[in-house]
Scaffold this motif. Structure first.
Motif, PDB file in Angstrom:
ATOM      1  N   HIS A   1       5.065  10.552  -7.617  1.00  0.00           N
ATOM      2  CA  HIS A   1       3.678  10.609  -8.067  1.00  0.00           C
ATOM      3  C   HIS A   1       2.805   9.455  -7.587  1.00  0.00           C
ATOM      4  CE1 HIS A   1       4.350  14.110 -10.544  1.00  0.00           C
ATOM      5  NE2 HIS A   1       5.375  13.524 -11.138  1.00  0.00           N
ATOM      6  N   THR A   2       3.359   8.536  -6.785  1.00  0.00           N
ATOM      7  CA  THR A   2       2.547   7.452  -6.235  1.00  0.00           C
ATOM      8  C   THR A   2       2.734   7.403  -4.723  1.00  0.00           C
ATOM      9  OG1 THR A   2       4.197   5.664  -6.328  1.00  0.00           O
ATOM     10  CG2 THR A   2       2.953   6.133  -8.350  1.00  0.00           C
ATOM     11  N   ALA A   3       1.942   6.546  -4.088  1.00  0.00           N
ATOM     12  CA  ALA A   3       2.018   6.408  -2.628  1.00  0.00           C
ATOM     13  C   ALA A   3       2.918   5.254  -2.203  1.00  0.00           C
ATOM     14  CB  ALA A   3       0.613   6.194  -2.060  1.00  0.00           C
ATOM     15  N   THR A   4       3.680   4.686  -3.126  1.00  0.00           N
ATOM     16  CA  THR A   4       4.504   3.529  -2.806  1.00  0.00           C
ATOM     17  C   THR A   4       5.628   3.892  -1.840  1.00  0.00           C
ATOM     18  OG1 THR A   4       5.737   1.668  -3.737  1.00  0.00           O
ATOM     19  CG2 THR A   4       6.126   3.824  -4.716  1.00  0.00           C
ATOM     20  N   LEU A   5       6.059   2.901  -1.069  1.00  0.00           N
ATOM     21  CA  LEU A   5       7.202   3.066  -0.166  1.00  0.00           C
ATOM     22  C   LEU A   5       8.440   2.339  -0.683  1.00  0.00           C
ATOM     23  CD1 LEU A   5       5.372   2.595   3.270  1.00  0.00           C
ATOM     24  CD2 LEU A   5       5.899   4.724   2.058  1.00  0.00           C
ATOM     25  N   GLY A   6       8.290   1.593  -1.781  1.00  0.00           N
ATOM     26  CA  GLY A   6       9.422   0.861  -2.323  1.00  0.00           C
ATOM     27  C   GLY A   6       9.164   0.422  -3.755  1.00  0.00           C
ATOM     28  N   ILE A   7      10.224   0.262  -4.503  1.00  0.00           N
ATOM     29  CA  ILE A   7      10.121  -0.089  -5.929  1.00  0.00           C
ATOM     30  C   ILE A   7      11.048  -1.266  -6.203  1.00  0.00           C
ATOM     31  CG2 ILE A   7      10.512   0.723  -8.296  1.00  0.00           C
ATOM     32  CD1 ILE A   7      10.084   3.594  -7.157  1.00  0.00           C
ATOM     33  N   ARG A   8      10.532  -2.269  -6.867  1.00  0.00           N
ATOM     34  CA  ARG A   8      11.355  -3.409  -7.278  1.00  0.00           C
ATOM     35  C   ARG A   8      11.942  -3.139  -8.665  1.00  0.00           C
ATOM     36  NH1 ARG A   8       6.866  -5.121  -4.978  1.00  0.00           N
ATOM     37  NH2 ARG A   8       5.762  -5.428  -6.957  1.00  0.00           N
ATOM     38  N   ARG A   9      13.191  -3.539  -8.854  1.00  0.00           N
ATOM     39  CA  ARG A   9      13.873  -3.332 -10.135  1.00  0.00           C
ATOM     40  C   ARG A   9      14.390  -4.663 -10.659  1.00  0.00           C
ATOM     41  NH1 ARG A   9      18.549   0.927 -12.063  1.00  0.00           N
ATOM     42  NH2 ARG A   9      19.443  -0.398 -13.692  1.00  0.00           N
ATOM     43  N   GLN A  10      14.140  -4.898 -11.962  1.00  0.00           N
ATOM     44  CA  GLN A  10      14.682  -6.073 -12.645  1.00  0.00           C
ATOM     45  C   GLN A  10      15.363  -5.614 -13.936  1.00  0.00           C
ATOM     46  OE1 GLN A  10      10.755  -8.293 -12.667  1.00  0.00           O
ATOM     47  NE2 GLN A  10      12.150 -10.016 -12.376  1.00  0.00           N
TER      48      GLN A  10
END
Length: 439
Positions: A369-378
């Motif tokens: 649902h977004t245009a992101t190419l990567g997601i950070r996880r913590q």
């Protein structure tokens, strides 16, 4: 934080919850005397010693006009719901509170029967009156108890009536409760609400609920365990079955747990001050009891995961839609922050707080649902206050109140939707309704 933890490894029955909580009170006989002095029509309550698997606890005996609903089971506890247990009066509802009692206080029919028990109301009731929800509320209003207890009792009954109306496809106003069963169950609900007020825990937690297994025979035929109304009340609550054949949790017990318990899961780390054992009537290989722990626990910590991505090429509407989908999918929180990105472009930092087990699923939704190419996880941990909801009665109507407690903090806040609806209905201000709320 004063914490009450309920072990429901053998289900939850109103009388067993009452007995377990009673064992946490210093002057038990004084409480029983107070309960009997309320004047519930024909009701007499006694606390009896009981032993299950070598453990001593308390069993609550409730009689109505001298009668205690007794099981007519023909076989032992291992027998399935295969033999008749007919009701000789033609009710509309197999689990309406009339029936709630027909298995809710048989006495532990509600809970103890590990087998079929088709009720033969062979007791010679001269008058089989059926009480409506309005009758129950009028009875509650006439009791000499606090406004808080009245609101709790009504909220528990509202859960039961709503579930029964949905099961039978009838309005709540048409849900009726059988006379003896109603009085017996009212005694249980009032007793638990009074004991909760006296014990005054800041947090009520419970184990997952053992609902039993197999089937129960009722007037309309053979039903699966848990019964339909019980299953509705326990939606979103962790439940499980087991080797015990029979109904171990009924609408009354389910509604009491649903109303008071803020969290279901493992017992928190706590310094135990008192332990109570509420015994059922039947005997199984496993001790037939509800166990209550009362003590002090520290502020709780839970494991959480934070997912983040930076966005600079999406409209506000598209970001809002993505946030809605994440909330619907179970995110604990979703929020945005304005940021500056490379080449001095304004952008949005989209953050998602969730449980670790939900992270992969929500990350996939972020990608979708977004245009992101990567997601950070913590992966993090956080301190939390216990949260619960209490229903408070005002002269304008009932209002749900959110309560938080722990780590020396205690706050409450009325549910906006409730006070807004009442303010609009009665033509008064929000503050006028909020001023009537006392916790």
């Amino acid at each position: 934080m004063k914490t009450l933890y309920l072990e429901c490894g053998m289900g939850a029955a109103g009388d067993m919850l009452t007995a377990a909580l009673l064992e946490l009170v210093k002057d038990r006989q004084a409480f029983v005397d107070r309960l009997n002095a309320l004047g519930l029509p024909g009701v007499r309550v006694e606390a009896e010693p009981a032993v299950k698997c070598g453990i001593t606890g308390t069993h609550m005996k409730v009689t109505v006009n001298g009668e205690e609903e007794e099981s007519l089971d023909e076989n032992g506890p291992s027998h399935d719901h295969g033999h008749p247990h007919d009701h000789d009066h033609p009710h509309e509802h197999e689990h309406d509170h009339e029936h709630e009692h027909d298995h809710d206080h048989e006495h532990d029919h509600e809970h103890d029967h590990g087998h079929g028990h088709d009720h033969d109301h062979g007791h010679e009731h001269v008058h089989h009156h059926h009480a409506s929800m309005a009758d129950i509320e009028a009875l509650i209003d006439g009791l000499s108890v606090s406004a808080r207890v009245k609101a709790d009792v009504k909220a528990v009954y509202a859960l039961i009536a709503d579930a029964e109306s949905r099961v039978h496809g009838r309005p709540v106003s048409e849900v009726h409760f059988h006379e003896v069963g109603a009085m017996d169950a009212v005694a249980d609900v009032v007793a638990v609400c009074l004991l909760m007020e006296e014990i005054a825990p800041e947090l009520v937690a419970a184990s997952p609920v053992h609902v039993g297994a197999g089937h129960v025979r009722c007037m309309h035929g053979i039903l699966p365990v848990p019964a339909p109304a019980t299953a509705l009340i326990l939606r979103d609550v962790p439940i499980y079955g087991g080797r015990v054949q029979g109904e171990l949790c009924t609408p009354t017990g389910a509604a009491l747990l649903r109303h008071f318990v803020a969290r279901f899961g493992d017992r928190p780390v706590m310094k135990t001050e008192a332990i109570g054992y509420g015994m059922g009537k039947k005997d199984f290989e496993q001790a037939n009891c509800v166990r209550a722990f009362l003590g002090e626990s520290e502020g709780e910590r839970e494991q959480i995961t934070k997912l983040e991505c930076c966005l600079d090429d999406m409209t506000g509407e598209a970001v809002g839609f993505a946030m809605e989908q994440l909330f619907k999918a179970g995110a604990r929180d979703v929020y945005t922050q304005a940021i500056g990105m490379k080449k001095s472009r304004p952008g949005i930092l989209l953050s998602v707080i969730c449980l670790p087990q939900d992270a992969d699923r929500l990350a996939a939704l972020l990608m979708k649902h977004t245009a992101t190419l990567g997601i950070r996880r913590q992966d993090l941990s956080r301190y939390t206050l216990s949260r619960g909801i209490e229903t408070v009665q005002t002269s304008y109507g009932p209002v749900r109140v959110k309560k938080v407690a722990g780590m020396g903090v205690q706050r409450f806040k009325p549910e906006y939707d409730d006070i807004a609806a009442l303010a609009e209905k009665h033509g008064v201000s929000l503050d006028e309704i909020a001023r009537e709320i006392h916790i």
